[in-house]
Design an enzyme around this catalytic site. Structure first.
Site, mmCIF file in Angstrom:
data_model
loop_
_atom_site.group_PDB
_atom_site.id
_atom_site.type_symbol
_atom_site.label_atom_id
_atom_site.label_comp_id
_atom_site.label_asym_id
_atom_site.label_seq_id
_atom_site.Cartn_x
_atom_site.Cartn_y
_atom_site.Cartn_z
ATOM 1 N N SER A 1 0.828 -1.208 0.000
ATOM 2 C CA SER A 1 0.000 0.000 0.000
ATOM 3 C C SER A 1 0.864 1.261 0.000
ATOM 4 O O SER A 1 2.013 1.250 0.471
ATOM 5 C CB SER A 1 -0.908 0.004 1.226
ATOM 6 O OG SER A 1 -0.104 0.073 2.389
ATOM 7 N N GLU B 1 6.386 -0.289 -5.587
ATOM 8 C CA GLU B 1 5.169 -0.559 -6.369
ATOM 9 C C GLU B 1 4.011 -0.418 -5.401
ATOM 10 O O GLU B 1 3.744 -1.316 -4.607
ATOM 11 C CB GLU B 1 5.201 -1.990 -6.930
ATOM 12 C CG GLU B 1 6.362 -2.301 -7.831
ATOM 13 C CD GLU B 1 6.277 -1.620 -9.175
ATOM 14 O OE1 GLU B 1 5.267 -0.939 -9.466
ATOM 15 O OE2 GLU B 1 7.241 -1.764 -9.941
ATOM 16 N N CYS C 1 -3.254 -4.286 -7.555
ATOM 17 C CA CYS C 1 -3.056 -2.830 -7.603
ATOM 18 C C CYS C 1 -3.351 -2.269 -8.995
ATOM 19 O O CYS C 1 -3.505 -1.066 -9.151
ATOM 20 C CB CYS C 1 -1.655 -2.464 -7.147
ATOM 21 S SG CYS C 1 -0.402 -3.480 -7.903
HETATM 22 P P1 ADP Z 1 -1.908 -4.791 3.199
HETATM 23 O O1 ADP Z 1 -2.606 -3.979 4.259
HETATM 24 O O2 ADP Z 1 -2.735 -5.025 2.019
HETATM 25 O O3 ADP Z 1 -1.250 -6.030 3.702
HETATM 26 P P2 ADP Z 1 0.530 -3.350 3.361
HETATM 27 O O4 ADP Z 1 1.128 -2.352 2.469
HETATM 28 O O5 ADP Z 1 0.219 -2.925 4.751
HETATM 29 O O6 ADP Z 1 -0.760 -3.874 2.631
HETATM 30 O O7 ADP Z 1 1.435 -4.640 3.455
HETATM 31 C C1 ADP Z 1 2.334 -5.062 2.450
HETATM 32 C C2 ADP Z 1 3.482 -5.781 3.120
HETATM 33 O O8 ADP Z 1 4.124 -4.876 4.003
HETATM 34 C C3 ADP Z 1 3.081 -6.980 3.961
HETATM 35 O O9 ADP Z 1 4.094 -7.956 3.844
HETATM 36 C C4 ADP Z 1 3.036 -6.412 5.366
HETATM 37 O O10 ADP Z 1 3.262 -7.404 6.348
HETATM 38 C C5 ADP Z 1 4.195 -5.431 5.324
HETATM 39 N N1 ADP Z 1 4.096 -4.312 6.287
HETATM 40 C C6 ADP Z 1 3.002 -3.659 6.701
HETATM 41 N N2 ADP Z 1 3.321 -2.654 7.547
HETATM 42 C C7 ADP Z 1 4.669 -2.674 7.676
HETATM 43 C C8 ADP Z 1 5.632 -1.889 8.409
HETATM 44 N N3 ADP Z 1 5.269 -0.867 9.178
HETATM 45 N N4 ADP Z 1 6.945 -2.215 8.287
HETATM 46 C C9 ADP Z 1 7.325 -3.236 7.492
HETATM 47 N N5 ADP Z 1 6.480 -3.996 6.776
HETATM 48 C C10 ADP Z 1 5.169 -3.740 6.867
#
Ligand code: ADP
Length: 490
Positions: free
Chosen positions: A239, A260, A294
């Site tokens: 995201s 991405e 996405c």
């Molecule tokens: P979604 O909510 O759809 O999972 P995210 O962008 O939050 O989308 O998650 C994408 C990836 O990033 C996942 O592998 C998630 O575990 C990881 N992630 C989410 N928040 C963090 C963070 N603060 N630091 C590192 N990785 C994260």
């Protein structure tokens, strides 16, 4: 693995339950559960990697770098080709594992395996073509030479919506460039990543070159992967909100970064379009992976004069989609990743109806289970309603009417995102005009599925930076080094 479900997978060695670091599987630790989103049952228990394990993975990648980067590109290519061949030979098992943990229909899951593997095949070839340059110098006693060298250790964090391909796309370019690689896959979908590691090992990829860290401490492991001084490059798919946090973490050590991130893809249907083709393109682009990609169509903009015809045909086609467990034959739409994801989509739909949208199809949880959502169509939507202004990430199609070409372009561009856009038209002048004015990294013209290994995938604006796939995708993993050779007086 005693006590664990074999999931009907033929090659049981593909079902791994711990991190793969420096060519070894971690053997101790606490566990977390991986569940099947179709029915909530536990699939497997996976050893939970902690921060120290992530640090070990970085160290392994650092130690493996000298050997891997010095391995001739054609030797690297042979090993990567083995990896590709093994992924395709195990496509059925890998697809089955992917559907179990992620939910998408089996045919789509197998398609993802072929798509992910294609990046490994493509970059294996392209890695042989990392050409340098010589440049005419301003004086006769000098020569200007440009080398392209691997950036070094690459770390990545990947999402659950493409558990294989989002890793393959990054790892293939990194390994082809001569970099070593550490990935933390999403906690919901670690099994596909671990199966890839098993096959990398069988392919002969040396220990430490490809490492997988599975752990539920996203923030803690994320800090290691974004701030460790031995990591040269960080690449993320996920995201925009999380991407922004990770970019700022990478700033502390000035890492090379590629992102991405989210999208809000417009799908524009002009009055000169082949309407049946547009309906088909929109259905595929919208509903694959239950709308959880996405580049999924997020808003359908339809020219007023063909609005009724398009809407009728599109709604009829959406109503025919079969929702159910992705392992079952004939299913078009599997579960969403979680109950929370269903709730988020339901909120967007209800708020938009409250704001004046008309519910033409669906609009509620599907009877198949708590993670399922009905294919939904909303009409009389405006560009400022929640379903149009936000990334939906679910099987919901908002239809927005427009009068003039310029109105469609303005609405399409009225978002902070800039990943994929689609439009259907036949007038060649219009095709050029619109293609050039859409502020997006990728534009599908009379086509709803655009991604492949030979093409540059990526976004502009807050959808990210860098490209994956294609000859451009290799640049993200290469540094340019300028050599000035002096003292050459003749
Ligand atoms: P979604 O909510 O759809 O999972 P995210 O962008 O939050 O989308 O998650 C994408 C990836 O990033 C996942 O592998 C998630 O575990 C990881 N992630 C989410 N928040 C963090 C963070 N603060 N630091 C590192 N990785 C994260």
């Amino acid at each position: 693995m005693s006590g664990q479900n074999n999931l009907g997978v033929n090659d049981q060695q593909l079902l791994r339950n711990s991190s793969y670091i420096n060519g070894s599987w971690q053997s101790a630790g606490t566990y977390f559960s991986v569940t099947n989103p179709a029915n909530g049952t536990q699939l497997i228990q996976v050893i939970n990697a902690d921060i120290e394990t992530a640090e070990l993975a970085v160290e392994a990648a650092k130690n493996a770098l000298a050997l891997w980067s010095a391995t001739p590109a054609n030797e690297r290519a042979k090993l990567m080709r083995n990896w590709f061949d093994l992924m395709m030979a195990h496509q059925d098992d890998l697809g089955r594992i992917l559907t179990f943990e992620q939910g998408k229909p089996l045919a789509e899951a197998k398609g993802e395996i072929a798509y992910g593997a294609a990046f490994i095949e493509w970059f294996a070839e392209e890695g042989k073509r990392v050409y340098g340059d010589t440049i005419p110098a301003p004086a006769n006693d000098k020569r200007i030479i440009v080398l392209k060298q691997p950036v070094g250790v690459v770390a990545s964090i990947t999402p659950w919506n493409f558990p294989n391909a989002m890793i393959a796309r990054k790892a293939a370019a990194a390994l082809a460039a001569g970099c070593t690689f550490v990935v933390r896959p999403a906690t919901q979908t670690p099994l596909s990543a671990l199966a890839m590691a098993e096959l990398a090992e069988r392919a002969g990829i040396p220990a430490g070159v490809f490492n997988v860290v599975v752990g539920d401490d996203a923030k803690g492991i994320g800090k290691v992967l974004t701030q460790h001084p031995d990591i040269a490059k960080f690449t993320f798919t996920g995201s925009t909100a999380t991407g922004k946090k990770l970019i700022s973490q990478c700033a502390t050590t000035v890492k090379k970064v590629s992102m991405e991130l989210g999208g809000n893809a417009p799908f524009i249907v002009f009055d000169d379009a082949d309407i049946d083709a547009a309906v088909q393109g929109a259905i595929t682009s919208k509903y694959r992976n239950a709308g959880q990609t996405c580049v999924c169509t997020n808003r359908i903009l339809v020219q007023q004069s063909i609005l009724d015809t398009f809407t009728k045909k599109f709604t009829e086609a959406a109503a025919k989609l079969t929702v159910g467990d992705g392992q079952l034959a004939g299913v078009d739409i599997g579960p969403m990743i979680s109950k929370a994801a269903v709730n988020d989509v339901q909120q967007l739909v209800q708020k938009s109806i409250a704001a004046g949208a008309n519910l033409a199809l669906g609009g509620a949880q599907h009877q198949a289970g708590e993670c399922f959502y009905q294919p939904t169509v909303l009409t009389q939507v405006t560009n400022d309603m929640p379903v149009a202004a936000n990334e939906i990430f679910g099987p919901v199609s908002p239809i927005i009417a427009f009068k003039q070409e310029a109105d469609a372009i303005a609405m399409a561009n009225d978002t902070e995102y800039g990943l994929a856009a689609y439009f259907y038209a036949r007038d060649i002048g219009r095709i050029w005009r619109v293609a050039e004015q859409l502020n997006y990294g990728m534009v599908g013209i009379n086509e709803g599925i655009i991604s492949n290994a030979a093409a540059p995938f990526g976004g502009v604006k807050q959808s990210g930076n860098g490209r994956e796939g294609s000859k451009y995708g290799l640049d993200d993993y290469l540094e340019i080094k300028y050599l000035c050779l002096g003292g050459l007086d003749r």
